[in-house]
Motif scaffolding. Structure first.
Motif, PDB file in Angstrom:
ATOM      1  N   GLY A 151      14.843  30.944 176.784  1.00  0.00           N
ATOM      2  CA  GLY A 151      14.790  29.958 175.663  1.00  0.00           C
ATOM      3  C   GLY A 151      14.593  30.000 174.192  1.00  0.00           C
ATOM      4  N   PHE A 152      14.758  31.130 173.631  1.00  0.00           N
ATOM      5  CA  PHE A 152      14.452  31.553 172.155  1.00  0.00           C
ATOM      6  C   PHE A 152      16.138  32.217 172.184  1.00  0.00           C
ATOM      7  CE2 PHE A 152      12.673  33.981 169.314  1.00  0.00           C
ATOM      8  CZ  PHE A 152      13.081  33.572 168.216  1.00  0.00           C
ATOM      9  N   ARG A 153      16.756  31.483 171.330  1.00  0.00           N
ATOM     10  CA  ARG A 153      18.530  31.869 170.953  1.00  0.00           C
ATOM     11  C   ARG A 153      19.009  30.952 169.297  1.00  0.00           C
ATOM     12  NH1 ARG A 153      21.397  31.137 175.360  1.00  0.00           N
ATOM     13  NH2 ARG A 153      19.221  31.829 176.652  1.00  0.00           N
ATOM     14  N   ALA A 154      19.040  31.092 169.058  1.00  0.00           N
ATOM     15  CA  ALA A 154      19.668  30.748 167.858  1.00  0.00           C
ATOM     16  C   ALA A 154      21.427  30.909 168.216  1.00  0.00           C
ATOM     17  CB  ALA A 154      20.211  32.134 166.251  1.00  0.00           C
ATOM     18  N   VAL A 155      22.579  29.479 167.845  1.00  0.00           N
ATOM     19  CA  VAL A 155      23.624  29.362 167.972  1.00  0.00           C
ATOM     20  C   VAL A 155      24.574  28.691 166.686  1.00  0.00           C
ATOM     21  CG1 VAL A 155      23.018  29.502 170.965  1.00  0.00           C
ATOM     22  CG2 VAL A 155      22.313  27.550 169.214  1.00  0.00           C
ATOM     23  N   ARG A 156      25.426  29.145 166.895  1.00  0.00           N
ATOM     24  CA  ARG A 156      26.204  28.311 165.634  1.00  0.00           C
ATOM     25  C   ARG A 156      26.606  26.904 166.703  1.00  0.00           C
ATOM     26  NH1 ARG A 156      27.861  31.375 162.268  1.00  0.00           N
ATOM     27  NH2 ARG A 156      28.670  33.952 162.741  1.00  0.00           N
ATOM     28  N   ALA A 157      26.542  25.557 165.507  1.00  0.00           N
ATOM     29  CA  ALA A 157      26.028  24.001 166.267  1.00  0.00           C
ATOM     30  C   ALA A 157      26.883  24.010 166.879  1.00  0.00           C
ATOM     31  CB  ALA A 157      25.043  23.278 165.019  1.00  0.00           C
ATOM     32  N   ASN A 158      28.216  24.047 165.802  1.00  0.00           N
ATOM     33  CA  ASN A 158      29.616  23.095 166.308  1.00  0.00           C
ATOM     34  C   ASN A 158      30.027  23.768 167.973  1.00  0.00           C
ATOM     35  OD1 ASN A 158      30.306  25.886 165.414  1.00  0.00           O
ATOM     36  ND2 ASN A 158      32.005  25.229 164.341  1.00  0.00           N
ATOM     37  N   LYS A 159      29.776  24.923 168.254  1.00  0.00           N
ATOM     38  CA  LYS A 159      29.632  25.912 169.363  1.00  0.00           C
ATOM     39  C   LYS A 159      28.730  25.645 170.587  1.00  0.00           C
ATOM     40  CE  LYS A 159      32.562  28.350 166.964  1.00  0.00           C
ATOM     41  NZ  LYS A 159      32.815  29.723 166.419  1.00  0.00           N
TER      42      LYS A 159
END
Length: 293
Positions: A151-159
């Protein structure tokens, strides 16, 4: 690290007041974090009050929607270009957030903090189950997946927001979003991170959630790569039908109804898989835009 982007940390929390104060204090020491959004998922303790005191904005669910439901609420409320999801129980280390962001700068749309066997705090049964999920998902997408359920992750918000309609409300959101990114051809990276022992009781129930994850496996197969499930089954029926025909021909010199049934079933399963593959493709129609931050 890019300086013109904004970073929102989204933390789903249900009765996590004992651990939240320390987690939020450590996040405040990170200059790249623009905001912290805590989603109070129907807590009965002081989760919301502790979050506000810690400088976070709070989104409250009137009752518990589940981990995935809280994640979706946080993703809608956050304003950052980059969303960092982490748990409120103290397992994930805020100091690893800059590492995730640096990895994203290499051109990835999602970077996952991967638990390894050396630093995982999961029990033997959960470690074995996670290993099975990782291998199954890796086979489905044709890419190595080191930690399907992190559950620990960084993502581009629009994607990320393109796939909100696919995400379940339960504990399986990491599985679904990971498979969605791979299915859409969006680059994903894994970064080994240290995981501490959680503070407080886990909300995961072995039997209940184990059955749910088993169902998730089949849902993943039919949603993302149906032919990888239907084709082996079809070939199994076909091979059994041919073998049984050879046996009955050699022993009885005839073609039996059972052989015909097995061969017809193999064709039907294959055709169902073919249709499912087309439906799966339609699920991702409109999610393959070319916009980048």
């Amino acid at each position: 690290m890019q300086s013109n982007r904004t970073v929102s940390v989204v933390i789903p929390a249900k009765n996590e007041a004992p651990s939240l104060a320390g987690v939020l204090a450590r996040i405040r020491n990170l200059p790249m974090v623009s905001e912290v959004v805590v989603v109070d998922d129907g807590s009965t303790d002081a989760t919301a009050e502790v979050s506000i005191a810690g400088g976070a904005s709070v989104t409250r669910n009137p009752y518990s929607l589940g981990n995935g439901g809280a994640i979706k609420a946080g993703a809608r409320a956050a304003t950052g270009d980059i969303l960092v999801f982490m748990d409120a129980d103290g397992q994930h280390q805020p100091e690893d957030i800059p590492k995730l962001l640096e990895k994203m700068d290499e051109g990835y749309d999602m970077v996952v903090g991967a638990r390894t066997s050396a630093n995982s705090q999961a029990g033997l049964h959960r470690a074995a189950a996670n290993g099975f999920y990782n291998r199954f998902a890796s086979w489905m997408v044709g890419q190595p997946i080191l930690d399907l359920t992190s559950g620990f992750r960084a993502v581009r918000a629009n994607k990320f927001r393109r796939f909100l309609f696919l995400l379940p409300n339960g504990f399986s959101y990491p599985t679904t979003i990971t498979m969605s990114f791979f299915r859409s051809g969006l680059p994903v990276a894994y970064l080994p991170v240290e995981v501490k022992k959680r503070i407080g009781r886990s909300h995961v129930r072995i039997v209940r959630d184990g059955i749910r994850f088993l169902l998730i496996i089949f849902k993943i197969g039919t949603l993302f790569s149906p032919m990888k499930l239907f084709l082996p089954v079809s070939l199994g029926f076909f091979g059994t039908g041919i073998a049984y025909y050879v046996y009955t021909y050699l022993t009885q010199h005839r073609f039996t109804n059972m052989s015909a049934l097995l061969l017809i079933t193999s064709v039907l399963v294959f055709l169902i898989g073919l249709v499912s593959e087309q439906i799966a493709a339609l699920n991702f129609k409109g999610t393959d835009g070319d916009d980048h931050l």
